[in-house]
Design a protein around this motif. Sequence first.
Motif, PDB file in Angstrom:
ATOM      1  N   VAL A   3     -54.399  23.875  76.897  1.00 13.78           N
ATOM      2  CA  VAL A   3     -55.571  22.757  76.918  1.00 13.78           C
ATOM      3  C   VAL A   3     -56.016  22.285  75.309  1.00 13.78           C
ATOM      4  O   VAL A   3     -56.247  21.394  74.941  1.00 13.78           O
ATOM      5  N   LEU A   4     -56.120  23.474  74.756  1.00 14.68           N
ATOM      6  CA  LEU A   4     -56.544  23.172  73.254  1.00 14.68           C
ATOM      7  C   LEU A   4     -55.457  22.653  72.497  1.00 14.68           C
ATOM      8  O   LEU A   4     -55.811  21.767  71.446  1.00 14.68           O
ATOM      9  N   SER A   5     -54.385  22.779  72.735  1.00 13.03           N
ATOM     10  CA  SER A   5     -53.350  21.765  72.024  1.00 13.03           C
ATOM     11  C   SER A   5     -53.164  20.390  72.467  1.00 13.03           C
ATOM     12  O   SER A   5     -52.392  19.788  71.968  1.00 13.03           O
ATOM     13  N   GLY A   6     -53.614  20.186  73.747  1.00  9.04           N
ATOM     14  CA  GLY A   6     -53.475  18.912  74.460  1.00  9.04           C
ATOM     15  C   GLY A   6     -52.194  18.857  75.164  1.00  9.04           C
ATOM     16  O   GLY A   6     -51.982  17.739  75.649  1.00  9.04           O
ATOM     17  N   ASN A   7     -51.648  19.612  75.578  1.00  9.68           N
ATOM     18  CA  ASN A   7     -50.674  19.555  76.401  1.00  9.68           C
ATOM     19  C   ASN A   7     -51.074  20.030  77.874  1.00  9.68           C
ATOM     20  O   ASN A   7     -50.403  19.544  78.945  1.00  9.68           O
ATOM     21  N   ASN A   8     -52.179  20.426  78.266  1.00 10.44           N
ATOM     22  CA  ASN A   8     -52.719  20.498  79.453  1.00 10.44           C
ATOM     23  C   ASN A   8     -54.016  19.800  79.789  1.00 10.44           C
ATOM     24  O   ASN A   8     -54.826  19.814  78.461  1.00 10.44           O
ATOM     25  N   LEU A   9     -54.666  19.428  80.864  1.00 12.44           N
ATOM     26  CA  LEU A   9     -55.750  18.705  80.966  1.00 12.44           C
ATOM     27  C   LEU A   9     -56.842  19.909  81.381  1.00 12.44           C
ATOM     28  O   LEU A   9     -56.520  20.741  82.026  1.00 12.44           O
ATOM     29  N   ILE A  10     -58.265  19.492  81.157  1.00 13.02           N
ATOM     30  CA  ILE A  10     -59.219  20.227  81.490  1.00 13.02           C
ATOM     31  C   ILE A  10     -60.099  19.511  82.495  1.00 13.02           C
ATOM     32  O   ILE A  10     -59.990  18.412  82.450  1.00 13.02           O
TER      33      ILE A  10
ATOM     34  N   ALA B 122     -61.541  31.008  79.190  1.00 12.31           N
ATOM     35  CA  ALA B 122     -60.810  31.042  80.316  1.00 12.31           C
ATOM     36  C   ALA B 122     -61.754  31.884  81.323  1.00 12.31           C
ATOM     37  O   ALA B 122     -61.810  31.434  82.624  1.00 12.31           O
ATOM     38  N   ASP B 123     -62.442  32.927  81.021  1.00  8.10           N
ATOM     39  CA  ASP B 123     -63.194  33.602  81.887  1.00  8.10           C
ATOM     40  C   ASP B 123     -64.537  32.423  82.412  1.00  8.10           C
ATOM     41  O   ASP B 123     -64.913  32.663  83.581  1.00  8.10           O
ATOM     42  N   LEU B 124     -65.002  31.931  81.481  1.00 13.02           N
ATOM     43  CA  LEU B 124     -66.269  30.965  81.794  1.00 13.02           C
ATOM     44  C   LEU B 124     -65.689  29.959  82.845  1.00 13.02           C
ATOM     45  O   LEU B 124     -66.481  29.386  83.633  1.00 13.02           O
ATOM     46  N   THR B 125     -64.295  29.437  82.731  1.00 13.40           N
ATOM     47  CA  THR B 125     -64.061  28.340  83.325  1.00 13.40           C
ATOM     48  C   THR B 125     -63.056  28.652  84.497  1.00 13.40           C
ATOM     49  O   THR B 125     -62.623  27.663  85.054  1.00 13.40           O
ATOM     50  N   ASN B 126     -63.050  29.915  84.904  1.00 13.47           N
ATOM     51  CA  ASN B 126     -62.074  30.349  86.071  1.00 13.47           C
ATOM     52  C   ASN B 126     -60.774  29.780  85.840  1.00 13.47           C
ATOM     53  O   ASN B 126     -60.237  29.261  86.581  1.00 13.47           O
ATOM     54  N   SER B 127     -60.410  30.178  84.460  1.00 11.65           N
ATOM     55  CA  SER B 127     -58.801  29.606  84.120  1.00 11.65           C
ATOM     56  C   SER B 127     -58.267  30.975  83.537  1.00 11.65           C
ATOM     57  O   SER B 127     -58.613  31.965  83.929  1.00 11.65           O
ATOM     58  N   TRP B 128     -57.262  30.646  83.025  1.00 10.26           N
ATOM     59  CA  TRP B 128     -56.479  31.757  82.413  1.00 10.26           C
ATOM     60  C   TRP B 128     -56.132  31.356  80.822  1.00 10.26           C
ATOM     61  O   TRP B 128     -56.078  30.171  80.636  1.00 10.26           O
ATOM     62  N   GLN B 129     -55.853  32.671  80.192  1.00  6.58           N
ATOM     63  CA  GLN B 129     -55.789  32.278  78.794  1.00  6.58           C
ATOM     64  C   GLN B 129     -54.639  31.271  78.404  1.00  6.58           C
ATOM     65  O   GLN B 129     -54.671  30.393  77.456  1.00  6.58           O
ATOM     66  N   GLY B 130     -53.424  31.483  78.866  1.00  5.18           N
ATOM     67  CA  GLY B 130     -52.071  30.678  78.690  1.00  5.18           C
ATOM     68  C   GLY B 130     -52.493  29.173  78.967  1.00  5.18           C
ATOM     69  O   GLY B 130     -52.075  28.282  78.144  1.00  5.18           O
TER      70      GLY B 130
ATOM     71  N   ARG C  27     -63.178  17.227  94.905  1.00  6.11           N
ATOM     72  CA  ARG C  27     -61.872  17.127  94.245  1.00  6.11           C
ATOM     73  C   ARG C  27     -61.767  17.536  92.885  1.00  6.11           C
ATOM     74  O   ARG C  27     -62.794  17.525  92.142  1.00  6.11           O
ATOM     75  N   LYS C  28     -60.491  18.136  92.463  1.00  5.49           N
ATOM     76  CA  LYS C  28     -60.572  18.485  91.219  1.00  5.49           C
ATOM     77  C   LYS C  28     -60.177  17.261  90.282  1.00  5.49           C
ATOM     78  O   LYS C  28     -59.301  16.455  90.510  1.00  5.49           O
ATOM     79  N   VAL C  29     -60.873  17.064  89.244  1.00  2.00           N
ATOM     80  CA  VAL C  29     -60.727  16.087  88.269  1.00  2.00           C
ATOM     81  C   VAL C  29     -60.342  16.392  87.031  1.00  2.00           C
ATOM     82  O   VAL C  29     -61.347  17.094  86.453  1.00  2.00           O
ATOM     83  N   TYR C  30     -59.256  16.006  86.565  1.00  7.38           N
ATOM     84  CA  TYR C  30     -58.706  16.435  85.302  1.00  7.38           C
ATOM     85  C   TYR C  30     -59.183  15.102  84.167  1.00  7.38           C
ATOM     86  O   TYR C  30     -58.663  14.071  84.576  1.00  7.38           O
ATOM     87  N   CYS C  31     -59.265  15.596  82.976  1.00  4.44           N
ATOM     88  CA  CYS C  31     -59.793  14.667  82.047  1.00  4.44           C
ATOM     89  C   CYS C  31     -58.842  14.475  80.898  1.00  4.44           C
ATOM     90  O   CYS C  31     -58.305  15.628  80.376  1.00  4.44           O
ATOM     91  N   LYS C  32     -58.702  13.410  80.432  1.00  2.00           N
ATOM     92  CA  LYS C  32     -57.670  13.119  79.184  1.00  2.00           C
ATOM     93  C   LYS C  32     -58.734  12.755  78.206  1.00  2.00           C
ATOM     94  O   LYS C  32     -59.487  11.684  78.095  1.00  2.00           O
ATOM     95  N   LEU C  33     -58.920  13.717  77.098  1.00  2.00           N
ATOM     96  CA  LEU C  33     -59.635  13.616  76.108  1.00  2.00           C
ATOM     97  C   LEU C  33     -59.214  12.745  74.746  1.00  2.00           C
ATOM     98  O   LEU C  33     -57.887  12.902  74.718  1.00  2.00           O
ATOM     99  N   ASN C  34     -60.107  12.239  74.193  1.00  2.00           N
ATOM    100  CA  ASN C  34     -59.785  11.551  72.836  1.00  2.00           C
ATOM    101  C   ASN C  34     -59.205  12.864  71.768  1.00  2.00           C
ATOM    102  O   ASN C  34     -60.029  13.955  71.720  1.00  2.00           O
TER     103      ASN C  34
END
Length: 376
Positions: free
Chosen positions: A321-328, A308-316, A282-289
């Motif tokens: 994620v960096l701003s805390g609006n999306n989960l990693i 993005a390239d390392l994590t199979n994601s995209w820059q947007g 399963r894809k497990v998404y984390c809410k970080l401190n």
Amino acid sequence: MPVYSMKIKTNEFIPDIFRNRKFSIEELGDKIKVSSKIFGKSGSNPKSIILPKQIELNGSFAEAIGLYIGDGKLTERDLRHSSFGNKDEDIIKFMLEFFVKTMNIPLDKMTLTITYRIGDGSVSKKKWSNILGVCSEKFKLKQSNRIKNDMLTIQINSTIFRIFLKNMIACLLIKFKENVILRRGFLRGYFAAEGTIGFNKKENFLNYIGFAYNPLKEHSLRNYCIECLNLENIESKYKERTGNRAEIIITKWSNYSKLWKVGLFDRCDRKKNIFDEILYTRKVYCKLNNKFRKRFFGCISLTQRNIADLTNSWQGNICRVLSGNNLITINQLKTLSNYSNYSEESILENIKSVRIGTTKIFIYDREFIEYLFKGN
């Protein structure tokens, strides 16, 4: 979870009189000899049996009772035998040890029957002999085209033990429900016998986890199981179909994580492996401190595009994620840990909660989060 253990006297479960039988007990050190005489009609007396003087109640004992309730025989039509059948090697080995070591039932009071499908049964005999450490001559063979895998049945040939076992189970179920260790042990055993993991391979989706029961005669067992689940704060419902098919049904990852906490899958290796395989894919998404998230990404000397390239994601997405609006995801975190100053242990400590797949429910259990983190 603390270890729980208490000892109870075996003679509490032996009736003075049962139907046309009168029972007597003779103490033999740390064991008791139980005998019975038939009165009111002619007939031979059942053979006496030697049982332990005391029984240790713990999680393992409750598992054995749960297993027997699921896959054992307690019908009123046959008071001469107790029998348990299953296809899983680890479960049969566990139950044989329960009867021999815990209940003091010798092999010479048992009939071990292998039901097989292909060949003459000699391969099955050798296999089960090696698994159980029992001489191959001890096994009886029965061929059937209705099964896919070998099944082994343990039959105990004792009227006294049959009556004792049913009385013991009826008395102990009350104790099991009231004690968290025993209750969870019962649920593990019952699930090992009658549990279902309803996974849809085509849609790659876990539909439900359930317990099967017979709707024609097991309503009290159904209600007991649901009560035990309620005490663990696990939501469930039941569904009864035509004939004798029915299940207690549990859905949602918020409940599945609690089933894991109970250790529901731990008594049956096959079912545990199935659940783990589903869980770790399963894809497990984390809410970080929040403070940790900023420090973590601040120490990584990579551009958003590189991340993005390392994590199979995209820059947007990485920007959000960096701003805390999306989960990693957990896997993305573990990949990026190699480029940060933080160990996996430090990262794990700063995961506040997880969300599995597209569900909106977050899970806050620390043990479950650690299990997910180490398994992914």
